[in-house]
Design a protein around this motif. Structure first.
Motif, PDB file in Angstrom:
ATOM      1  N   GLU A 227     -14.359  29.487 -13.667  1.00 52.21           N
ATOM      2  CA  GLU A 227     -14.959  30.109 -15.066  1.00 52.21           C
ATOM      3  C   GLU A 227     -14.601  29.553 -16.139  1.00 52.21           C
ATOM      4  N   VAL A 228     -13.514  28.645 -16.232  1.00 48.35           N
ATOM      5  CA  VAL A 228     -13.208  28.258 -17.502  1.00 48.35           C
ATOM      6  C   VAL A 228     -14.230  26.921 -17.806  1.00 48.35           C
ATOM      7  N   VAL A 229     -14.449  26.117 -16.758  1.00 49.25           N
ATOM      8  CA  VAL A 229     -15.598  25.070 -16.529  1.00 49.25           C
ATOM      9  C   VAL A 229     -16.881  25.756 -17.290  1.00 49.25           C
ATOM     10  N   ARG A 230     -17.121  26.937 -16.558  1.00 51.73           N
ATOM     11  CA  ARG A 230     -18.544  27.356 -16.830  1.00 51.73           C
ATOM     12  C   ARG A 230     -18.712  27.650 -18.320  1.00 51.73           C
ATOM     13  N   ALA A 231     -17.605  28.436 -18.751  1.00 50.30           N
ATOM     14  CA  ALA A 231     -17.541  28.942 -20.264  1.00 50.30           C
ATOM     15  C   ALA A 231     -17.437  27.727 -21.188  1.00 50.30           C
ATOM     16  N   LEU A 232     -16.781  26.616 -20.861  1.00 48.22           N
ATOM     17  CA  LEU A 232     -16.676  25.748 -21.901  1.00 48.22           C
ATOM     18  C   LEU A 232     -17.882  24.601 -21.894  1.00 48.22           C
ATOM     19  N   ARG A 233     -18.388  24.432 -20.673  1.00 41.82           N
ATOM     20  CA  ARG A 233     -19.762  23.976 -20.843  1.00 41.82           C
ATOM     21  C   ARG A 233     -20.792  24.488 -21.471  1.00 41.82           C
ATOM     22  N   GLU A 234     -20.616  25.851 -21.770  1.00 45.19           N
ATOM     23  CA  GLU A 234     -21.633  26.583 -22.323  1.00 45.19           C
ATOM     24  C   GLU A 234     -21.341  26.636 -23.853  1.00 45.19           C
ATOM     25  N   ALA A 235     -20.111  26.579 -24.189  1.00 43.89           N
ATOM     26  CA  ALA A 235     -19.885  26.883 -25.585  1.00 43.89           C
ATOM     27  C   ALA A 235     -19.429  25.500 -26.239  1.00 43.89           C
ATOM     28  N   ALA A 236     -19.324  24.343 -25.730  1.00 45.16           N
ATOM     29  CA  ALA A 236     -19.105  22.998 -26.190  1.00 45.16           C
ATOM     30  C   ALA A 236     -19.705  22.024 -25.568  1.00 45.16           C
ATOM     31  N   PRO A 237     -20.865  21.989 -25.703  1.00 42.66           N
ATOM     32  CA  PRO A 237     -21.655  20.797 -24.917  1.00 42.66           C
ATOM     33  C   PRO A 237     -21.009  19.303 -25.126  1.00 42.66           C
ATOM     34  N   GLY A 238     -21.024  18.451 -24.419  1.00 38.95           N
ATOM     35  CA  GLY A 238     -20.228  17.394 -24.415  1.00 38.95           C
ATOM     36  C   GLY A 238     -18.954  17.145 -24.007  1.00 38.95           C
ATOM     37  N   VAL A 239     -18.348  18.445 -23.489  1.00 38.16           N
ATOM     38  CA  VAL A 239     -17.016  18.667 -23.017  1.00 38.16           C
ATOM     39  C   VAL A 239     -17.173  17.711 -21.524  1.00 38.16           C
ATOM     40  N   SER A 240     -15.937  17.299 -21.055  1.00 34.64           N
ATOM     41  CA  SER A 240     -15.625  16.597 -19.927  1.00 34.64           C
ATOM     42  C   SER A 240     -14.516  17.105 -19.512  1.00 34.64           C
ATOM     43  N   PHE A 241     -14.161  17.092 -17.982  1.00 34.89           N
ATOM     44  CA  PHE A 241     -12.813  17.862 -17.415  1.00 34.89           C
ATOM     45  C   PHE A 241     -12.507  16.726 -16.462  1.00 34.89           C
ATOM     46  N   ALA A 242     -10.959  17.078 -16.400  1.00 42.00           N
ATOM     47  CA  ALA A 242     -10.147  16.270 -15.400  1.00 42.00           C
ATOM     48  C   ALA A 242      -9.522  17.318 -14.575  1.00 42.00           C
ATOM     49  N   VAL A 243      -9.024  17.222 -13.342  1.00 46.12           N
ATOM     50  CA  VAL A 243      -8.302  18.348 -12.623  1.00 46.12           C
ATOM     51  C   VAL A 243      -7.163  17.506 -12.140  1.00 46.12           C
ATOM     52  N   GLU A 244      -5.904  18.129 -12.412  1.00 46.28           N
ATOM     53  CA  GLU A 244      -4.537  17.752 -12.030  1.00 46.28           C
ATOM     54  C   GLU A 244      -4.137  18.439 -11.001  1.00 46.28           C
ATOM     55  N   ARG A 245      -3.959  17.933  -9.724  1.00 49.03           N
ATOM     56  CA  ARG A 245      -3.519  18.404  -8.710  1.00 49.03           C
ATOM     57  C   ARG A 245      -2.012  18.120  -8.324  1.00 49.03           C
ATOM     58  N   THR A 246      -1.345  18.540  -7.458  1.00 48.52           N
ATOM     59  CA  THR A 246       0.311  18.113  -7.177  1.00 48.52           C
ATOM     60  C   THR A 246       0.290  16.564  -6.707  1.00 48.52           C
ATOM     61  N   GLY A 247      -0.783  15.968  -6.298  1.00 50.07           N
ATOM     62  CA  GLY A 247      -1.037  14.546  -5.780  1.00 50.07           C
ATOM     63  C   GLY A 247      -1.565  13.671  -6.636  1.00 50.07           C
ATOM     64  N   GLY A 248      -2.186  14.036  -7.796  1.00 44.45           N
ATOM     65  CA  GLY A 248      -2.568  13.339  -8.639  1.00 44.45           C
ATOM     66  C   GLY A 248      -3.867  13.791  -9.573  1.00 44.45           C
ATOM     67  N   ILE A 249      -4.455  13.038 -10.428  1.00 42.16           N
ATOM     68  CA  ILE A 249      -5.605  13.349 -11.255  1.00 42.16           C
ATOM     69  C   ILE A 249      -6.722  12.996 -10.998  1.00 42.16           C
ATOM     70  N   HIS A 250      -7.712  13.672 -10.996  1.00 42.26           N
ATOM     71  CA  HIS A 250      -9.242  13.277 -10.730  1.00 42.26           C
ATOM     72  C   HIS A 250     -10.078  13.723 -11.942  1.00 42.26           C
ATOM     73  N   TYR A 251     -11.225  13.163 -12.165  1.00 41.22           N
ATOM     74  CA  TYR A 251     -11.928  13.421 -13.440  1.00 41.22           C
ATOM     75  C   TYR A 251     -13.464  13.202 -13.094  1.00 41.22           C
ATOM     76  N   GLU A 252     -14.012  13.546 -14.215  1.00 36.68           N
ATOM     77  CA  GLU A 252     -15.547  13.502 -14.407  1.00 36.68           C
ATOM     78  C   GLU A 252     -15.504  12.008 -14.929  1.00 36.68           C
ATOM     79  N   ALA A 253     -17.137  11.478 -14.601  1.00 36.81           N
ATOM     80  CA  ALA A 253     -17.276  10.110 -15.203  1.00 36.81           C
ATOM     81  C   ALA A 253     -17.197   9.895 -16.792  1.00 36.81           C
ATOM     82  N   ALA A 254     -17.405  11.025 -17.355  1.00 36.19           N
ATOM     83  CA  ALA A 254     -17.425  11.226 -18.924  1.00 36.19           C
ATOM     84  C   ALA A 254     -16.105  11.317 -19.621  1.00 36.19           C
ATOM     85  N   TYR A 255     -15.054  11.650 -18.586  1.00 37.67           N
ATOM     86  CA  TYR A 255     -13.552  11.668 -19.069  1.00 37.67           C
ATOM     87  C   TYR A 255     -12.955  10.518 -19.431  1.00 37.67           C
ATOM     88  N   PRO A 256     -12.263  10.471 -20.522  1.00 34.58           N
ATOM     89  CA  PRO A 256     -11.561   9.153 -20.849  1.00 34.58           C
ATOM     90  C   PRO A 256     -10.512   8.852 -19.533  1.00 34.58           C
TER      91      PRO A 256
END
Length: 294
Positions: A110-139
């Motif tokens: 729900e957060v991803v959906r809301a931020l994509r709509e409110a802030a075009p250009g946003v990119s995301f990363a997901v931090e899990r207990t075993g490590g981080i994974h991210y979108e291609a546009a994320y630093p």
């Protein structure tokens, strides 16, 4: 590993001048120098505090795998609160995560959906207990070369078996969602995130860039610290806390005594009554030495 649900930190209690039983300190911009080192003076001050019977907790936004900066310097202080309260880590046992307060995937989506709509250009990363994974546009995280790169919606999916990359992390709890915007003002981005998705998660920030750190509802440094203190019979007014950025605000407000670093964010300086020297000038050690001398 114990997975627990999130709760709000207890209400602030009356403050007293009794001797502290626990020191809670942030790392980056607070305990660590800008080069991420720990000074000999700081190591000695924390060790002396523990000899005097005062526990030390490192309370940080860092994940467990980035705790090597202090794990070599722990004495009795073997537990750390990581990922802004989402994980409690045993530094004496290979940085093992011993408690998790996860971000439910439904809320994260729900957060991803809301931020994509409110802030075009946003990119995301997901931090899990075993490590981080991210979108291609994320630093990119150069300290995490094994990251899976995919859209956030896919990274938050329960079923990743159809991906080409090894994706055995599907069962790992989500600790944090991170959202980066290349152009927005950091504080304005934080306000926007809270406005459009604050009912689904906790939003904070600790980076000088427009990078939001998003945790499960009720999860913060303060609420996890409060829970750890309650388990030890330590009240809020027996805690001295140190911090410098917005992700420290709840912890600084909960602790009986709190110090803002001289280099702190304006909101942190405005919310605390005590000040100490900057992280470069060993401000935490300065206060600890004074506490022990008195």
């Amino acid at each position: 590993m114990v997975i627990v649900t999130a709760t709000e930190p207890p209400a602030s209690r009356s403050r007293s001048r009794r001797r502290p039983r626990l020191i809670a300190t942030d790392l980056d911009g607070t305990l660590l120098h800008d080069d991420k080192s720990v000074s000999d003076r700081t190591v000695a001050a924390l060790a002396a505090a523990e000899v005097a019977g005062i526990e030390v907790f490192f309370v940080t936004g860092r994940p467990a795998r980035w705790m090597g900066v202090v794990s070599e310097h722990v004495h009795g202080h073997g537990l750390a609160i990581c990922a802004n309260g989402a994980a409690v880590v045993d530094l004496h046992r290979g940085r093992r995560v011993v408690r998790v307060r996860e971000l439910p995937r439904r809320d994260a989506l729900e957060v991803v959906r809301a931020l994509r709509e409110a802030a075009p250009g946003v990119s995301f990363a997901v931090e899990r207990t075993g490590g981080i994974h991210y979108e291609a546009a994320y630093p990119p995280f150069y300290l995490d070369p094994g990251a899976v790169v995919a859209p956030a919606e896919k990274l938050l999916s329960d079923d990743l078996d159809d991906m080409d990359e090894s994706a055995d992390f599907a069962a790992q709890p989500v600790l944090k969602l991170l959202a980066h915007h290349p152009e927005m003002d950091p504080d304005a981005f934080l306000r926007l995130g809270r406005e459009v998705a604050g009912t689904h998660a906790e939003f904070t920030r600790s980076s000088p860039s427009a990078l939001l750190e998003i945790s499960g509802p009720g999860v913060s440094k303060a609420s996890t610290l409060a829970r750890c203190c309650d388990e030890r019979g330590i009240s809020a007014d027996e805690v001295v806390a140190f911090g410098d950025m917005p992700n420290d605000l709840e912890m600084l407000g909960w602790a009986g005594t709190s110090y803002a670093m001289a280099n702190a964010h304006p909101a942190v300086l405005a919310s605390t009554t005590h000040r100490t020297s900057s992280n470069e000038d060993d401000g935490v050690a300065e206060v600890v030495e004074r506490l022990l001398a008195s």
